[in-house]
Design a protein around this motif. Structure first.
Motif, short mmCIF file in Angstrom:
data_model
loop_
_atom_site.label_atom_id
_atom_site.label_comp_id
_atom_site.label_asym_id
_atom_site.label_seq_id
_atom_site.Cartn_x
_atom_site.Cartn_y
_atom_site.Cartn_z
N PHE A 8 -10.36 -22.10 -67.59
CA PHE A 8 -11.27 -21.33 -66.69
C PHE A 8 -12.24 -22.18 -65.87
O PHE A 8 -13.44 -22.15 -65.79
CB PHE A 8 -11.88 -20.11 -67.41
CG PHE A 8 -11.01 -19.33 -68.35
CD1 PHE A 8 -10.27 -18.19 -67.87
CD2 PHE A 8 -11.25 -19.83 -69.66
CE1 PHE A 8 -9.70 -17.59 -68.91
CE2 PHE A 8 -10.18 -18.90 -70.79
CZ PHE A 8 -9.73 -17.94 -70.08
N SER A 9 -11.53 -23.19 -65.25
CA SER A 9 -12.12 -24.30 -64.85
C SER A 9 -13.16 -23.97 -63.63
O SER A 9 -13.98 -24.85 -63.27
CB SER A 9 -11.30 -25.45 -64.63
OG SER A 9 -10.61 -25.04 -63.24
N GLY A 10 -12.74 -23.09 -62.79
CA GLY A 10 -13.51 -23.02 -61.54
C GLY A 10 -13.28 -23.99 -60.61
O GLY A 10 -12.42 -24.65 -60.65
N CYS A 11 -14.44 -24.28 -59.75
CA CYS A 11 -14.35 -25.51 -59.02
C CYS A 11 -14.56 -26.80 -59.59
O CYS A 11 -14.39 -28.12 -58.90
CB CYS A 11 -15.19 -25.32 -57.81
SG CYS A 11 -16.73 -25.75 -58.16
N GLY A 12 -14.91 -26.78 -60.71
CA GLY A 12 -15.22 -27.95 -61.50
C GLY A 12 -16.53 -28.58 -62.10
O GLY A 12 -16.67 -29.63 -62.23
N GLY A 13 -17.62 -27.74 -62.35
CA GLY A 13 -18.86 -28.11 -62.85
C GLY A 13 -18.74 -28.86 -64.38
O GLY A 13 -19.23 -29.77 -64.48
N ASP A 32 -8.22 -18.13 -59.94
CA ASP A 32 -8.86 -17.98 -58.58
C ASP A 32 -8.18 -19.27 -57.69
O ASP A 32 -8.59 -20.29 -57.80
CB ASP A 32 -10.37 -18.06 -58.24
CG ASP A 32 -10.75 -17.87 -56.89
OD1 ASP A 32 -11.04 -16.91 -56.52
OD2 ASP A 32 -10.97 -18.66 -55.99
N GLY A 33 -7.45 -18.71 -56.41
CA GLY A 33 -6.73 -19.78 -55.81
C GLY A 33 -7.71 -20.75 -55.09
O GLY A 33 -7.47 -22.05 -54.80
N HIS A 34 -8.71 -20.15 -54.62
CA HIS A 34 -9.77 -20.93 -53.95
C HIS A 34 -10.52 -22.09 -54.87
O HIS A 34 -10.61 -23.23 -54.23
CB HIS A 34 -10.74 -19.99 -52.94
CG HIS A 34 -10.07 -19.27 -52.15
ND1 HIS A 34 -9.47 -19.66 -50.94
CD2 HIS A 34 -10.27 -18.02 -51.98
CE1 HIS A 34 -9.08 -18.55 -50.15
NE2 HIS A 34 -9.48 -17.67 -50.65
N ALA A 35 -10.81 -21.50 -56.04
CA ALA A 35 -11.79 -22.51 -57.04
C ALA A 35 -10.54 -23.40 -57.49
O ALA A 35 -11.01 -24.82 -57.67
CB ALA A 35 -12.15 -21.69 -58.16
N ALA A 36 -9.19 -23.14 -57.75
CA ALA A 36 -8.46 -24.13 -57.96
C ALA A 36 -8.11 -25.11 -57.16
O ALA A 36 -7.96 -26.43 -57.17
CB ALA A 36 -6.84 -23.30 -58.50
#
Length: 375
Positions: A8-13, A32-36
Protein backbone atom coordinates in the motif's frame (compact mmCIF):
# COMPACT_ATOMS: atom_id res chain seq x y z
CA UNK A 1 21.62 -5.94 -0.25
CA UNK A 2 18.55 -5.69 1.97
CA UNK A 3 15.08 -6.64 0.78
CA UNK A 4 12.37 -4.18 1.79
CA UNK A 5 8.77 -4.53 0.62
CA UNK A 6 6.36 -1.58 0.80
CA UNK A 7 2.69 -2.61 0.76
CA UNK A 8 0.00 0.00 0.00
CA UNK A 9 2.92 2.26 -0.85
CA UNK A 10 1.10 5.31 -2.20
CA UNK A 11 3.50 7.72 -3.87
CA UNK A 12 6.29 6.76 -1.49
CA UNK A 13 6.40 8.58 1.87
CA UNK A 14 7.33 5.39 3.69
CA UNK A 15 9.62 4.28 0.88
CA UNK A 16 11.57 7.54 0.97
CA UNK A 17 12.01 7.36 4.73
CA UNK A 18 13.12 3.75 4.40
CA UNK A 19 15.67 4.54 1.71
CA UNK A 20 17.15 7.34 3.79
CA UNK A 21 17.36 5.01 6.77
CA UNK A 22 19.48 2.58 4.77
CA UNK A 23 16.54 0.39 3.73
CA UNK A 24 15.79 1.18 0.07
CA UNK A 25 12.56 -0.50 -1.08
CA UNK A 26 12.97 -3.36 -3.52
CA UNK A 27 9.27 -4.04 -4.12
CA UNK A 28 6.29 -1.69 -3.79
CA UNK A 29 2.62 -2.54 -4.29
CA UNK A 30 -0.07 0.11 -4.80
CA UNK A 31 -3.58 -0.12 -6.26
CA UNK A 32 -4.04 3.53 -7.30
CA UNK A 33 -2.56 3.92 -10.77
CA UNK A 34 -1.50 7.55 -10.36
CA UNK A 35 0.23 6.90 -7.04
CA UNK A 36 1.91 3.76 -8.41
CA UNK A 37 3.19 5.75 -11.41
CA UNK A 38 4.61 8.44 -9.13
CA UNK A 39 6.28 5.81 -6.96
CA UNK A 40 7.82 4.17 -10.01
CA UNK A 41 9.27 7.48 -11.23
CA UNK A 42 10.73 8.46 -7.87
CA UNK A 43 12.08 4.99 -7.07
CA UNK A 44 13.41 3.75 -10.43
CA UNK A 45 15.35 0.84 -8.88
CA UNK A 46 12.28 -0.45 -7.05
CA UNK A 47 9.86 -2.91 -8.68
CA UNK A 48 6.61 -0.96 -8.34
CA UNK A 49 3.45 -2.86 -9.26
CA UNK A 50 -0.15 -1.69 -9.56
CA UNK A 51 -1.93 -4.55 -7.84
CA UNK A 52 -4.96 -5.13 -5.66
CA UNK A 53 -3.49 -6.74 -2.56
CA UNK A 54 -6.88 -8.10 -1.58
CA UNK A 55 -6.67 -10.37 -4.63
CA UNK A 56 -2.94 -11.15 -4.76
CA UNK A 57 -1.61 -14.49 -3.57
CA UNK A 58 1.16 -13.46 -1.12
CA UNK A 59 3.26 -16.41 -2.25
CA UNK A 60 3.49 -14.86 -5.72
CA UNK A 61 5.42 -11.90 -4.28
CA UNK A 62 8.28 -14.20 -3.27
CA UNK A 63 9.16 -14.66 -6.94
CA UNK A 64 10.30 -11.03 -7.03
CA UNK A 65 13.22 -11.46 -4.64
CA UNK A 66 15.65 -14.01 -3.26
CA UNK A 67 16.03 -15.18 0.30
CA UNK A 68 14.12 -13.86 3.28
CA UNK A 69 12.79 -10.27 3.29
CA UNK A 70 14.42 -8.02 5.83
CA UNK A 71 11.46 -5.73 6.31
CA UNK A 72 7.82 -5.32 5.26
CA UNK A 73 6.32 -1.86 5.70
CA UNK A 74 2.97 -0.37 4.80
CA UNK A 75 -0.10 1.67 5.59
CA UNK A 76 -3.32 -0.18 4.72
CA UNK A 77 -6.26 2.10 3.77
CA UNK A 78 -7.74 3.49 6.95
CA UNK A 79 -11.03 5.23 6.05
CA UNK A 80 -13.07 2.88 8.22
CA UNK A 81 -11.07 3.88 11.32
CA UNK A 82 -10.48 7.57 10.58
CA UNK A 83 -11.95 10.33 12.74
CA UNK A 84 -12.39 12.37 9.55
CA UNK A 85 -14.57 9.79 7.79
CA UNK A 86 -17.79 8.07 8.81
CA UNK A 87 -15.88 5.47 10.83
CA UNK A 88 -17.81 2.60 9.24
CA UNK A 89 -16.73 -0.63 10.90
CA UNK A 90 -18.13 -2.61 7.95
CA UNK A 91 -16.10 -0.64 5.39
CA UNK A 92 -14.56 -3.35 3.16
CA UNK A 93 -11.25 -1.47 3.22
CA UNK A 94 -10.93 -2.44 6.86
CA UNK A 95 -10.21 -5.97 5.66
CA UNK A 96 -6.93 -4.70 4.21
CA UNK A 97 -5.61 -4.26 7.74
CA UNK A 98 -5.91 -8.01 8.24
CA UNK A 99 -4.54 -8.55 4.75
CA UNK A 100 -1.34 -6.71 5.64
CA UNK A 101 -0.59 -9.11 8.47
CA UNK A 102 -1.66 -12.10 6.42
CA UNK A 103 1.02 -11.15 3.89
CA UNK A 104 3.57 -10.62 6.66
CA UNK A 105 2.79 -14.09 8.02
CA UNK A 106 3.32 -15.57 4.56
CA UNK A 107 6.52 -13.70 3.67
CA UNK A 108 8.13 -14.05 7.13
CA UNK A 109 10.33 -10.92 7.09
CA UNK A 110 12.85 -10.28 9.83
CA UNK A 111 10.74 -7.29 10.92
CA UNK A 112 7.65 -5.33 9.94
CA UNK A 113 6.25 -1.86 10.51
CA UNK A 114 2.69 -0.71 9.87
CA UNK A 115 1.29 2.79 10.22
CA UNK A 116 -2.35 3.81 10.47
CA UNK A 117 -4.75 6.38 11.93
CA UNK A 118 -5.10 6.90 15.71
CA UNK A 119 -8.75 5.79 15.53
CA UNK A 120 -7.49 2.24 15.09
CA UNK A 121 -6.81 2.12 18.84
CA UNK A 122 -10.30 3.19 19.82
CA UNK A 123 -12.48 0.72 21.68
CA UNK A 124 -14.65 0.22 18.60
CA UNK A 125 -11.68 -0.64 16.36
CA UNK A 126 -8.89 -2.15 18.43
CA UNK A 127 -10.39 -5.65 18.33
CA UNK A 128 -9.86 -5.63 14.56
CA UNK A 129 -6.21 -4.80 15.09
CA UNK A 130 -5.83 -7.48 17.74
CA UNK A 131 -7.37 -10.12 15.47
CA UNK A 132 -5.05 -9.07 12.66
CA UNK A 133 -2.01 -9.23 14.93
CA UNK A 134 -2.98 -12.77 15.95
CA UNK A 135 -1.73 -13.85 12.53
CA UNK A 136 1.86 -13.01 13.50
CA UNK A 137 1.77 -13.21 17.30
CA UNK A 138 3.47 -16.61 17.50
CA UNK A 139 6.54 -15.85 15.38
CA UNK A 140 7.11 -12.19 16.26
CA UNK A 141 7.69 -9.97 19.24
CA UNK A 142 5.18 -7.16 18.76
CA UNK A 143 5.76 -3.80 20.42
CA UNK A 144 2.67 -2.21 22.00
CA UNK A 145 0.99 -0.13 19.26
CA UNK A 146 1.90 3.49 19.89
CA UNK A 147 0.61 6.84 18.63
CA UNK A 148 3.37 9.17 17.46
CA UNK A 149 3.20 12.68 15.98
CA UNK A 150 5.35 13.57 12.96
CA UNK A 151 5.97 17.03 14.46
CA UNK A 152 7.94 15.37 17.26
CA UNK A 153 10.39 14.05 14.68
CA UNK A 154 11.31 17.27 12.90
CA UNK A 155 8.31 17.58 10.58
CA UNK A 156 6.66 20.90 9.73
CA UNK A 157 3.22 19.42 10.29
CA UNK A 158 1.28 17.60 12.95
CA UNK A 159 0.25 14.13 11.83
CA UNK A 160 -0.52 11.53 14.47
CA UNK A 161 -0.26 7.90 13.44
CA UNK A 162 -0.46 4.52 15.12
CA UNK A 163 2.82 2.68 14.64
CA UNK A 164 2.93 -1.11 14.93
CA UNK A 165 6.37 -2.77 14.94
CA UNK A 166 7.20 -6.45 15.13
CA UNK A 167 10.42 -8.42 14.82
CA UNK A 168 11.74 -11.96 14.86
CA UNK A 169 13.29 -12.31 18.34
CA UNK A 170 15.62 -15.05 17.08
CA UNK A 171 17.11 -12.69 14.50
CA UNK A 172 16.67 -9.13 15.78
CA UNK A 173 17.18 -7.59 19.19
CA UNK A 174 17.31 -4.21 20.93
CA UNK A 175 14.29 -2.86 19.07
CA UNK A 176 11.87 -0.75 21.07
CA UNK A 177 10.07 2.57 20.98
CA UNK A 178 12.82 3.85 23.24
CA UNK A 179 15.14 3.35 20.28
CA UNK A 180 12.66 5.15 18.02
CA UNK A 181 12.37 8.07 20.44
CA UNK A 182 16.12 8.63 20.30
CA UNK A 183 15.50 10.07 16.84
CA UNK A 184 13.06 12.73 18.01
CA UNK A 185 13.78 16.36 17.14
CA UNK A 186 12.05 19.71 17.45
CA UNK A 187 9.30 20.43 14.92
CA UNK A 188 9.91 22.73 12.00
CA UNK A 189 7.57 25.65 11.37
CA UNK A 190 5.54 26.50 8.29
CA UNK A 191 7.83 29.48 7.68
CA UNK A 192 10.89 27.24 7.70
CA UNK A 193 9.21 24.79 5.34
CA UNK A 194 8.10 27.39 2.78
CA UNK A 195 11.15 29.62 2.97
CA UNK A 196 12.54 30.54 -0.44
CA UNK A 197 9.60 29.31 -2.52
CA UNK A 198 8.23 31.73 -5.16
CA UNK A 199 4.57 32.60 -5.60
CA UNK A 200 2.61 30.15 -7.78
CA UNK A 201 1.48 31.31 -11.21
CA UNK A 202 0.34 30.10 -14.64
CA UNK A 203 3.22 27.65 -15.16
CA UNK A 204 3.99 24.45 -13.30
CA UNK A 205 7.77 25.00 -13.27
CA UNK A 206 9.37 27.81 -11.29
CA UNK A 207 12.93 28.87 -10.61
CA UNK A 208 13.56 28.06 -6.97
CA UNK A 209 17.32 28.48 -7.11
CA UNK A 210 19.53 26.99 -4.43
CA UNK A 211 18.19 28.49 -1.24
CA UNK A 212 19.39 26.50 1.76
CA UNK A 213 18.38 26.32 5.39
CA UNK A 214 18.61 23.48 7.94
CA UNK A 215 15.07 22.25 7.20
CA UNK A 216 15.31 22.61 3.43
CA UNK A 217 18.71 20.96 3.33
CA UNK A 218 17.29 18.07 5.35
CA UNK A 219 14.25 17.70 3.08
CA UNK A 220 16.19 17.99 -0.18
CA UNK A 221 18.80 15.32 0.54
CA UNK A 222 19.12 12.74 -2.21
CA UNK A 223 20.11 9.14 -1.88
CA UNK A 224 21.51 6.67 -4.33
CA UNK A 225 19.04 5.41 -6.95
CA UNK A 226 16.25 7.82 -5.98
CA UNK A 227 14.48 10.31 -8.19
CA UNK A 228 13.38 10.75 -11.77
CA UNK A 229 16.29 11.67 -14.04
CA UNK A 230 14.54 14.64 -15.67
CA UNK A 231 13.30 16.05 -12.35
CA UNK A 232 16.72 15.66 -10.77
CA UNK A 233 18.44 17.43 -13.65
CA UNK A 234 15.87 20.24 -13.50
CA UNK A 235 16.33 20.49 -9.73
CA UNK A 236 20.09 20.69 -10.24
CA UNK A 237 19.40 23.74 -12.41
CA UNK A 238 17.10 25.33 -9.84
CA UNK A 239 13.87 24.36 -11.65
CA UNK A 240 11.08 22.82 -9.54
CA UNK A 241 7.52 21.75 -10.39
CA UNK A 242 4.26 22.21 -8.50
CA UNK A 243 3.60 25.95 -8.88
CA UNK A 244 0.32 26.20 -10.80
CA UNK A 245 -1.80 28.67 -8.84
CA UNK A 246 -5.39 28.08 -7.77
CA UNK A 247 -7.62 30.86 -9.07
CA UNK A 248 -9.70 32.68 -6.45
CA UNK A 249 -12.29 35.39 -6.97
CA UNK A 250 -11.60 38.88 -5.63
CA UNK A 251 -14.20 38.31 -2.93
CA UNK A 252 -12.51 35.08 -1.79
CA UNK A 253 -9.13 36.78 -1.76
CA UNK A 254 -10.56 39.58 0.40
CA UNK A 255 -11.95 37.05 2.88
CA UNK A 256 -8.69 35.14 2.96
CA UNK A 257 -6.71 38.37 3.48
CA UNK A 258 -8.87 39.32 6.47
CA UNK A 259 -8.38 35.93 8.14
CA UNK A 260 -5.79 36.04 10.88
CA UNK A 261 -2.91 33.59 10.87
CA UNK A 262 -3.80 30.48 12.83
CA UNK A 263 -7.55 31.11 12.43
CA UNK A 264 -10.32 29.65 10.27
CA UNK A 265 -12.01 31.69 7.52
CA UNK A 266 -15.69 31.77 8.45
CA UNK A 267 -17.30 31.17 5.06
CA UNK A 268 -15.05 28.52 3.49
CA UNK A 269 -13.88 27.09 6.83
CA UNK A 270 -10.35 27.07 5.41
CA UNK A 271 -7.62 27.35 8.02
CA UNK A 272 -4.92 29.99 7.60
CA UNK A 273 -1.42 28.77 8.37
CA UNK A 274 0.53 30.17 11.28
CA UNK A 275 4.11 30.71 10.06
CA UNK A 276 5.56 30.11 13.52
CA UNK A 277 3.93 26.71 14.12
CA UNK A 278 3.83 23.34 12.38
CA UNK A 279 0.87 23.02 10.00
CA UNK A 280 -2.24 21.09 10.79
CA UNK A 281 -2.49 17.67 9.15
CA UNK A 282 -2.85 17.94 5.36
CA UNK A 283 -5.84 15.94 4.16
CA UNK A 284 -6.29 13.96 0.96
CA UNK A 285 -10.01 14.35 0.23
CA UNK A 286 -12.23 11.51 -0.91
CA UNK A 287 -11.71 8.93 -3.62
CA UNK A 288 -13.88 8.34 -6.66
CA UNK A 289 -16.09 6.00 -4.62
CA UNK A 290 -16.87 8.89 -2.27
CA UNK A 291 -17.47 11.64 -4.84
CA UNK A 292 -13.86 12.75 -5.54
CA UNK A 293 -14.14 15.73 -3.20
CA UNK A 294 -10.94 17.66 -2.63
CA UNK A 295 -10.02 18.29 0.98
CA UNK A 296 -9.79 21.93 2.02
CA UNK A 297 -6.26 23.17 1.54
CA UNK A 298 -4.90 25.67 4.06
CA UNK A 299 -4.57 29.35 3.27
CA UNK A 300 -1.01 30.62 2.87
CA UNK A 301 0.10 32.58 5.92
CA UNK A 302 1.07 35.66 3.87
CA UNK A 303 -0.76 35.48 0.51
CA UNK A 304 -4.60 35.37 0.19
CA UNK A 305 -4.70 31.96 -1.53
CA UNK A 306 -4.51 28.27 -0.78
CA UNK A 307 -1.10 26.62 -0.86
CA UNK A 308 0.43 25.18 -4.02
CA UNK A 309 1.40 21.56 -4.61
CA UNK A 310 5.06 22.30 -3.92
CA UNK A 311 4.23 24.16 -0.73
CA UNK A 312 2.16 21.19 0.45
CA UNK A 313 5.05 18.88 -0.43
CA UNK A 314 7.51 21.02 1.54
CA UNK A 315 5.22 20.99 4.58
CA UNK A 316 4.81 17.23 4.29
CA UNK A 317 8.58 16.72 4.08
CA UNK A 318 9.01 15.75 0.42
CA UNK A 319 12.08 17.00 -1.46
CA UNK A 320 11.78 19.54 -4.26
CA UNK A 321 12.86 16.93 -6.81
CA UNK A 322 10.05 14.55 -5.88
CA UNK A 323 7.51 14.19 -8.70
CA UNK A 324 3.79 13.73 -8.04
CA UNK A 325 1.28 14.33 -10.85
CA UNK A 326 0.66 17.13 -13.39
CA UNK A 327 -2.80 17.89 -11.98
CA UNK A 328 -3.25 19.64 -8.66
CA UNK A 329 -6.07 17.30 -7.60
CA UNK A 330 -4.05 14.10 -7.90
CA UNK A 331 -0.87 15.68 -6.51
CA UNK A 332 -2.55 17.07 -3.39
CA UNK A 333 -4.34 13.77 -2.89
CA UNK A 334 -1.04 11.87 -2.98
CA UNK A 335 0.55 14.26 -0.51
CA UNK A 336 -2.44 14.13 1.84
CA UNK A 337 -2.43 10.33 1.78
CA UNK A 338 1.30 10.01 2.36
CA UNK A 339 3.44 9.38 5.40
CA UNK A 340 5.78 12.25 6.20
CA UNK A 341 9.22 11.04 5.00
CA UNK A 342 11.08 12.71 7.88
CA UNK A 343 8.79 10.90 10.31
CA UNK A 344 9.12 7.54 8.60
CA UNK A 345 12.89 7.92 8.35
CA UNK A 346 13.18 8.44 12.10
CA UNK A 347 11.14 5.33 12.88
CA UNK A 348 12.85 3.19 10.27
CA UNK A 349 16.28 4.35 11.33
CA UNK A 350 15.75 2.56 14.65
CA UNK A 351 14.66 -0.56 12.77
CA UNK A 352 17.61 -0.27 10.40
CA UNK A 353 20.03 -0.20 13.32
CA UNK A 354 18.34 -3.21 14.89
CA UNK A 355 18.63 -5.08 11.59
CA UNK A 356 22.34 -4.29 11.46
CA UNK A 357 22.10 -2.28 8.23
CA UNK A 358 24.62 0.49 7.53
CA UNK A 359 23.51 3.79 6.02
CA UNK A 360 26.90 4.82 4.62
CA UNK A 361 26.34 3.29 1.19
CA UNK A 362 23.04 5.18 0.85
CA UNK A 363 24.18 8.66 1.82
CA UNK A 364 25.78 10.51 -1.08
CA UNK A 365 26.13 14.16 -2.04
CA UNK A 366 24.16 15.72 -4.88
CA UNK A 367 27.16 15.66 -7.20
CA UNK A 368 27.79 12.01 -6.45
CA UNK A 369 24.14 11.20 -7.11
CA UNK A 370 24.25 12.85 -10.53
CA UNK A 371 27.43 10.96 -11.31
CA UNK A 372 25.74 7.69 -10.36
CA UNK A 373 22.82 8.52 -12.65
CA UNK A 374 25.10 9.47 -15.53
CA UNK A 375 26.64 6.03 -15.37
Amino acid sequence: MVTVIDLFSGCGGLSLGAARAGLPPKIAIELDGHAAAAHSKNFPKCKTAKLDLSRVDPRSLSSLYKGRPDLVIGGPPCQGFSYIGKRNQSDPRNDLLDRFFQIVAELQPRAFMMENVPGLLDRSSIQMLERALDRVATEYTILPPTILDAADFGAATHRKRVIVIGYDPLDVDNLSFEQVNKHRSLPATVWQALEGLPEPGDKDIANVGFFESPYISLVNRRSKNLGDRAKLEAFNNGQVSGFVATQHSEEVQRRFAKTAQGKTEKTSRFFRLDPNEPARTLRAGTGADRGSFQSARPIHYKSPRVISVREAARIQGFPDWFDFHPTKWHAHRMIGNSVNPLFSEAILKAISIALGVSRTEIEQSDDQQLAVMAN
